[in-house]
Design an enzyme around this catalytic site. Structure first.
Site, PDB file in Angstrom:
ATOM      1  N   TYR A  45     -10.265  -1.097   1.308  1.00 29.98           N
ATOM      2  CA  TYR A  45     -10.048  -1.505   2.593  1.00 29.98           C
ATOM      3  C   TYR A  45      -9.801   0.208   3.289  1.00 29.98           C
ATOM      4  O   TYR A  45      -9.172   0.902   2.789  1.00 29.98           O
ATOM      5  CB  TYR A  45      -8.684  -2.317   2.985  1.00 29.98           C
ATOM      6  CG  TYR A  45      -9.065  -3.636   3.299  1.00 29.98           C
ATOM      7  CD1 TYR A  45      -9.823  -3.842   4.589  1.00 29.98           C
ATOM      8  CD2 TYR A  45      -8.949  -4.655   2.440  1.00 29.98           C
ATOM      9  CE1 TYR A  45     -10.364  -5.260   4.687  1.00 29.98           C
ATOM     10  CE2 TYR A  45      -9.119  -6.222   2.584  1.00 29.98           C
ATOM     11  CZ  TYR A  45      -9.881  -6.230   3.821  1.00 29.98           C
ATOM     12  OH  TYR A  45     -10.397  -7.788   4.322  1.00 29.98           O
ATOM     13  N   ASP A  74       0.807  -1.431  -0.039  1.00 28.10           N
ATOM     14  CA  ASP A  74      -0.086   0.140  -0.050  1.00 28.10           C
ATOM     15  C   ASP A  74       0.804   1.342   0.148  1.00 28.10           C
ATOM     16  O   ASP A  74       0.471   2.169  -0.459  1.00 28.10           O
ATOM     17  CB  ASP A  74      -0.963   0.005   1.260  1.00 28.10           C
ATOM     18  CG  ASP A  74      -2.212  -0.965   1.095  1.00 28.10           C
ATOM     19  OD1 ASP A  74      -2.279  -1.386  -0.187  1.00 28.10           O
ATOM     20  OD2 ASP A  74      -2.854  -1.328   1.988  1.00 28.10           O
TER      21      ASP A  74
END
Length: 756
Positions: free
Chosen positions: A460, A375
């Site tokens: 998410y 990420d």
């Protein structure tokens, strides 16, 4: 008779109303409104020293950007959506000062380190990427220097290692429109009710983009046009090759439709027309992913307020809370970080920061079969949007704006994207009820300070917390929520997850989170120790003929980085300590324990070519000697050149330096295994989905420091209503009426936009 009763009733109601008004007026003079400011008894002394760690200001971002734009030899575009073939400033971020310079300034009144920025430039026209340092930012002597080789040991990074920019996404959407949607319009209408200009299909990318260094081929899965689209897969995926910076050379390499593969759009159309394709028949489906409540909300949850004002202060990128003090920032790439953490005036840690969030997925379909998300390459802090007052943080929290410059040509303001609040954890920090002999009760509520941001990276959402307790402990914690990633159900899918909705598989995946913990225990000369137990057989002193197995303390001091690299899957000691060479009153080394809380899945085998980009996840804990060149465990470029990582954490350990009486850094990996289930619909909850690390004093003090907290309670028989050691007994006299902040939300102002 009836009229008399009627008038008497009216008079009684009126009299009651007047009495209530009078009572309210009298009470309003006695019960004060809760004040948002600090408690009057608190003395807070902020300094501007914390500003050495402060994020760049809008003015500093602008100054650096304009300076780089003015360098004619760099030929950098000023267009917000520069195409892949152009030269583009992707990132401007604070370059942290060297630790030795920062400590010299903070501790010995040395010169203030100059403010510098890191600037990442994508040279699409030249086919490479570069990183620069620009500074000093203030004044006329601003300069830039190329640090690509210094940081990555190469003169330039390949252009295929870059993240996909907004400008490139625009090109991808255009490419898909002409090469897929227009070419397959009738099939998409029959299968998914796609209608140009009315009903579309949304994309979700698999990563990494290929199977070897230099690849830039992305499997794109399509999902229904719903909120929460991530759990509405349609069973259609395409592989596009967008390796060239010239989009006219892009191509579709494969297609997947309902489990069948095709080599081209033409082949798919032909086979579909001949009836040799197992067709998907469109079925209207309600949006089970919607987070709109199924029933109208009623009532209010418990409300928190500060009855005597706040006990913390935020100023100059610094937080002061009772005995705690720390500086803070938010990196666009790695997210939340705090510096110069002090308790009772002593520095406990120089840095506590998020480093990386990684997930490895399992699937039978190509969009997820290879997927490994890193990420920070997308930008963890980049997606810290405005926090919703009363949901993400308490209504009375202090909210802080942040500013970022990433994948844009202007500085963006993200309102209220950090919150700070004190709250009662809901269980006592300590307590004891003495039932025998000397009857008494002693205890203390567990009131702690929370420093929080929440990042929404695609599907998410991660809730990031640094929590400061009055016992001298600090906790770094993360909880996951948001949407699971899913794939269309085909033969073999149930090996890789559970069915959670119509034709929808929730794919099994790991969550690994890496934190950097730079502890400085009474200075920068520390050692790393482990403690555990074993059973030793001993003779009973009073009965030598009898033996017993007795738990025994086992202590060890580790000497090298390889010894201190605690791998997952191996038996490791249960206590990890960073210790000083000073002792407490009882002769024990003053130390802090690193207590890792994790239920992580298995790490990717080292035999896999992608593993080196996430090699930090091999270790539950790794201790390295501090180096300025080893600032982060991952990098912006790890995701898109995952086979040849710009930063390979395992090399931090390979040189196997000695770690006795050195400045030590702990790299902590936590996380959890997620096997999606029906209750992940519509949305994953935070309960049980998280991990973290707790920094706990261990012989650092002579006793628990919270014994001096103003929150302590002590009761003896006969003193139940005595306020001297139990302020709760006189709560009424200290009570105030809570005041709620006006609800506002502007979080949609700075979302990503893909218009030309």
């Amino acid at each position: 008779m009836y009229s008399s009763v009627k008038y008497l009733f009216i008079l009684l109601v009126l009299a009651s109303f007047i009495l209530n008004i009078v009572q309210i007026c009298l009470n309003s003079k006695r019960i004060q409104k809760c004040q948002p400011h600090l408690q009057d008894s608190l003395v807070v002394n902020h300094t501007d020293h914390s500003l050495v760690f402060a994020d760049l200001s809008p003015e500093e971002y602008r100054a650096v950007r304009d300076y780089m734009w003015e360098q004619r030899d760099l030929n950098i575009s000023r267009d917000a959506s520069t195409k892949a073939s152009g030269n583009f400033i992707f990132l401007i971020d604070l370059r942290l000062p060297k630790k030795v310079d920062a400590l010299h300034y903070l501790d010995t009144k040395g010169p203030k380190p100059s403010r510098e920025a890191t600037v990442v430039v994508f040279f699409g026209s030249l086919g490479y990427l570069k990183e620069y340092v620009v500074g000093p930012i203030a004044g006329p002597n601003m300069r830039h220097r190329d640090v690509t080789f210094e940081k990555y040991n190469v003169k330039m990074l390949p252009v295929t290692a870059r993240p996909v920019t907004i400008g490139e996404y625009v090109q991808v959407f255009t490419f898909l429109h002409y090469e897929v949607f227009l070419e397959l319009e009738q099939i998409l209408k029959e299968s998914f009710d796609y209608t140009q200009g009315k009903k579309t299909l949304h994309i979700f990318e698999g990563m990494p983009r290929g199977v070897k260094s230099g690849d830039r081929q992305t499997w794109i899965s399509f999902f229904r046009d719903y909120s929460g689209m991530y759990i509405h897969p349609v069973g259609f995926e395409v592989l596009i090759d967008h390796g060239s910076t010239n989009s006219s050379r892009w191509a579709i390499k494969k297609l997947l439709y309902n489990g069948q593969y095709f080599d081209s759009v033409h082949e798919f159309k032909t086979m579909y027309g001949l009836g040799k394709v197992k067709k998907i028949t469109y079925k209207d489906t309600a949006n089970y992913a919607s987070l709109k409540p199924r029933t109208k909300p009623t009532g209010l949850a418990p409300y928190q307020f500060y009855p005597q004002g706040k006990r913390f202060s935020v100023r100059n990128s610094q937080v002061i809370y009772l005995d705690w003090c720390f500086s803070f920032g938010l990196s666009s790439l790695t997210g939340m970080r705090v510096f110069d953490i002090r308790f009772k005036g002593e520095r406990i840690a120089y840095e506590l920061s998020v480093q990386e969030a990684m997930s490895v997925y399992g699937s039978v379909t190509p969009g997820m079969i290879m997927t490994k998300f890193l990420d920070s390459s997308i930008g963890i802090g980049r997606f810290a949007h405005e926090l919703v007052r009363g949901v993400d943080c308490p209504n009375v929290a202090t909210y802080i704006d942040t500013y970022r410059y990433i994948d844009t040509n202007v500085t963006q303001r993200f309102r209220n994207s950090i919150c700070v609040f004190e709250h009662d954890v809901g269980r006592p920090l300590r307590r004891h009820f003495a039932d025998f002999f000397h009857n008494s009760f002693g205890g203390m509520p567990n009131s702690a300070l929370v420093f929080r941001t929440i990042t929404a990276i695609g599907n998410y959402d991660y809730v990031w917390d640094f929590i400061f307790y009055q016992s001298g402990s600090v906790e770094a914690k993360v909880h996951a929520t948001g949407y699971i990633s899913s794939s269309f159900k085909i033969d073999g899918s149930l090996k890789y997850g559970h069915q959670v909705a119509e034709n929808t598989i929730g794919n099994i995946h790991t969550h690994f989170i890496n934190f950097k913990v730079d502890l400085d225990i009474l200075g920068v000369k520390n050692v790393f120790q482990t403690k555990d137990m074993r059973y030793e057989e001993v003779f009973l002193p009073w009965m030598p003929e009898r033996k017993a197995k007795v738990p025994q303390l086992v202590e060890q001091q580790l000497k090298t980085e390889k010894q201190a690299a605690m791998r997952y899957g191996m038996k490791t000691p249960r206590y990890f300590h960073v210790s000083s060479n000073q002792t407490n009153r009882w002769g024990h080394q003053r130390s802090y324990r690193l207590q890792v809380v994790t239920f992580a899945g298995d790490h990717l085998p080292e035999s896999e070519p992608e593993e080196r980009s996430m090699s930090w996840a091999r270790y539950k804990l790794a201790i390295t000697k501090y180096k300025d060149e080893e600032q982060t465990s991952s990098s912006l470029f790890s995701q898109n050149d995952i086979w040849n990582p710009a930063v390979d954490f395992s090399k931090f350990i390979e040189d196997n330096e000695r770690i006795e009486n050195e400045d030590l850094v702990a790299w902590v990996t936590t996380g959890f295994l997620h096997i999606p289930h029906a209750e992940d619909i519509p949305n994953t909850v935070t309960v049980g989905n998280g991990g973290g690390v707790i920094l706990r004093p261990h012989n650092y003090f002579d006793e628990d420091p919270s014994i001096s907290s103003p929150d302590g309670v002590y009761i003896q028989p006969g003193s139940e209503t005595d306020c001297q050691y139990n302020r709760l007994a006189c709560l009424q006299s200290h009570m105030c009426t809570p005041t709620a902040e006006q609800f506002t939300f502007n979080g949609f102002d700075e979302v990503m936009k893909f218009e030309e």
